[in-house]
Design a protein around this motif. Sequence first.
Motif, mmCIF file in Angstrom:
data_model
loop_
_atom_site.group_PDB
_atom_site.id
_atom_site.type_symbol
_atom_site.label_atom_id
_atom_site.label_comp_id
_atom_site.label_asym_id
_atom_site.label_seq_id
_atom_site.Cartn_x
_atom_site.Cartn_y
_atom_site.Cartn_z
ATOM 1 N N LYS A 63 6.943 -0.842 -10.506
ATOM 2 C CA LYS A 63 5.995 -0.858 -9.382
ATOM 3 C C LYS A 63 4.589 -1.206 -9.860
ATOM 4 N N THR A 64 4.190 -0.663 -10.991
ATOM 5 C CA THR A 64 2.851 -0.974 -11.514
ATOM 6 C C THR A 64 2.778 -2.425 -11.981
ATOM 7 N N GLN A 65 3.869 -2.956 -12.516
ATOM 8 C CA GLN A 65 3.882 -4.364 -12.907
ATOM 9 C C GLN A 65 3.771 -5.265 -11.679
ATOM 10 N N GLN A 66 4.430 -4.874 -10.605
ATOM 11 C CA GLN A 66 4.320 -5.636 -9.362
ATOM 12 C C GLN A 66 2.883 -5.601 -8.846
ATOM 13 N N ARG A 67 2.257 -4.439 -8.972
ATOM 14 C CA ARG A 67 0.861 -4.322 -8.542
ATOM 15 C C ARG A 67 -0.033 -5.222 -9.392
ATOM 16 N N THR A 68 0.211 -5.250 -10.695
ATOM 17 C CA THR A 68 -0.572 -6.098 -11.585
ATOM 18 C C THR A 68 -0.381 -7.573 -11.243
ATOM 19 N N ALA A 69 0.856 -7.954 -10.943
ATOM 20 C CA ALA A 69 1.126 -9.338 -10.554
ATOM 21 C C ALA A 69 0.383 -9.696 -9.272
ATOM 22 N N LEU A 70 0.367 -8.767 -8.306
ATOM 23 C CA LEU A 70 -0.389 -9.002 -7.067
ATOM 24 C C LEU A 70 -1.871 -9.173 -7.346
ATOM 25 N N MET A 71 -2.397 -8.344 -8.234
ATOM 26 C CA MET A 71 -3.823 -8.432 -8.565
ATOM 27 C C MET A 71 -4.129 -9.779 -9.222
ATOM 28 N N LYS A 135 -4.149 -9.031 -0.360
ATOM 29 C CA LYS A 135 -4.870 -7.752 -0.402
ATOM 30 C C LYS A 135 -4.157 -6.698 0.423
ATOM 31 N N LYS A 136 -3.604 -7.099 1.563
ATOM 32 C CA LYS A 136 -2.832 -6.154 2.375
ATOM 33 C C LYS A 136 -1.595 -5.689 1.613
ATOM 34 N N GLN A 137 -0.936 -6.635 0.947
ATOM 35 C CA GLN A 137 0.238 -6.269 0.146
ATOM 36 C C GLN A 137 -0.146 -5.330 -0.985
ATOM 37 N N LEU A 138 -1.306 -5.570 -1.588
ATOM 38 C CA LEU A 138 -1.771 -4.715 -2.670
ATOM 39 C C LEU A 138 -2.049 -3.303 -2.165
ATOM 40 N N GLU A 139 -2.655 -3.191 -0.982
ATOM 41 C CA GLU A 139 -2.898 -1.871 -0.400
ATOM 42 C C GLU A 139 -1.583 -1.123 -0.171
ATOM 43 N N LYS A 141 1.219 -1.629 -1.754
ATOM 44 C CA LYS A 141 1.793 -1.304 -3.057
ATOM 45 C C LYS A 141 1.079 -0.093 -3.666
ATOM 46 N N ASN A 142 -0.237 -0.025 -3.515
ATOM 47 C CA ASN A 142 -0.981 1.129 -4.015
ATOM 48 C C ASN A 142 -0.549 2.409 -3.321
ATOM 49 N N GLU A 143 -0.369 2.325 -2.000
ATOM 50 C CA GLU A 143 0.105 3.502 -1.255
ATOM 51 C C GLU A 143 1.500 3.905 -1.719
ATOM 52 N N GLU A 144 2.348 2.915 -1.921
ATOM 53 C CA GLU A 144 3.711 3.175 -2.376
ATOM 54 C C GLU A 144 3.702 3.847 -3.745
#
Length: 185
Positions: A63-71, A135-139, A141-144
């Motif tokens: 999940k954190t890797q997915q967040r990093t990829a989104l960023m 950015k919406k997807q990142l939000e 993912k952060n909530e998740e």
Amino acid sequence: MSTENEKPIVTDLDPNEEVNEKDEKNEKTEKNEKNEKKEKKEKKEKEQEPQTKEEILDLYKKKTQQRTALMNQISEAEYSVKEHTIVLTEIKGVDKNRRCWRLVDNILVEKNTEQIREGLTEELKISQELVDTLKKQLEKKNEEISEYQKKYNIGYTQNKDEKKDEKTEKNKKQENKNVGKGVLL
């Protein structure tokens, strides 16, 4: 050729009633299908829940890797937006019929500035929309990730040695501040 002996078939059913019954059956089957889909999703979620600490941490890392990829995608899209705005501001005052070259997929294309402006403004809008959706997807993912952290009580811990090093650094800083105090020169 009809004969006089033929009689029309008379039924008690109204054709509209048959259609209504079919509609009701279709609605019921649609509801059943939706309920089945929900049940399948719930089963999948239960099956996918990690059982061991290693599985929990692996899923957390994913999940954190997915967040990093989104960023990273957001930063690339924002960079694209900045480049497009810079070019648009530079060619703002240029004559509309002036020749202009643009690099598209490693091919240099000759157009006039008006055509370039139109293409750049379109791409700018698309890039801006991409940034917004990412950015919406990142939000989300952060909530998740935060929900996952709360659910499995995941937090960052420090080793005892690291804590000691921090304490000694704090003490040294305070000693350095106190060196000049109380001394008259």
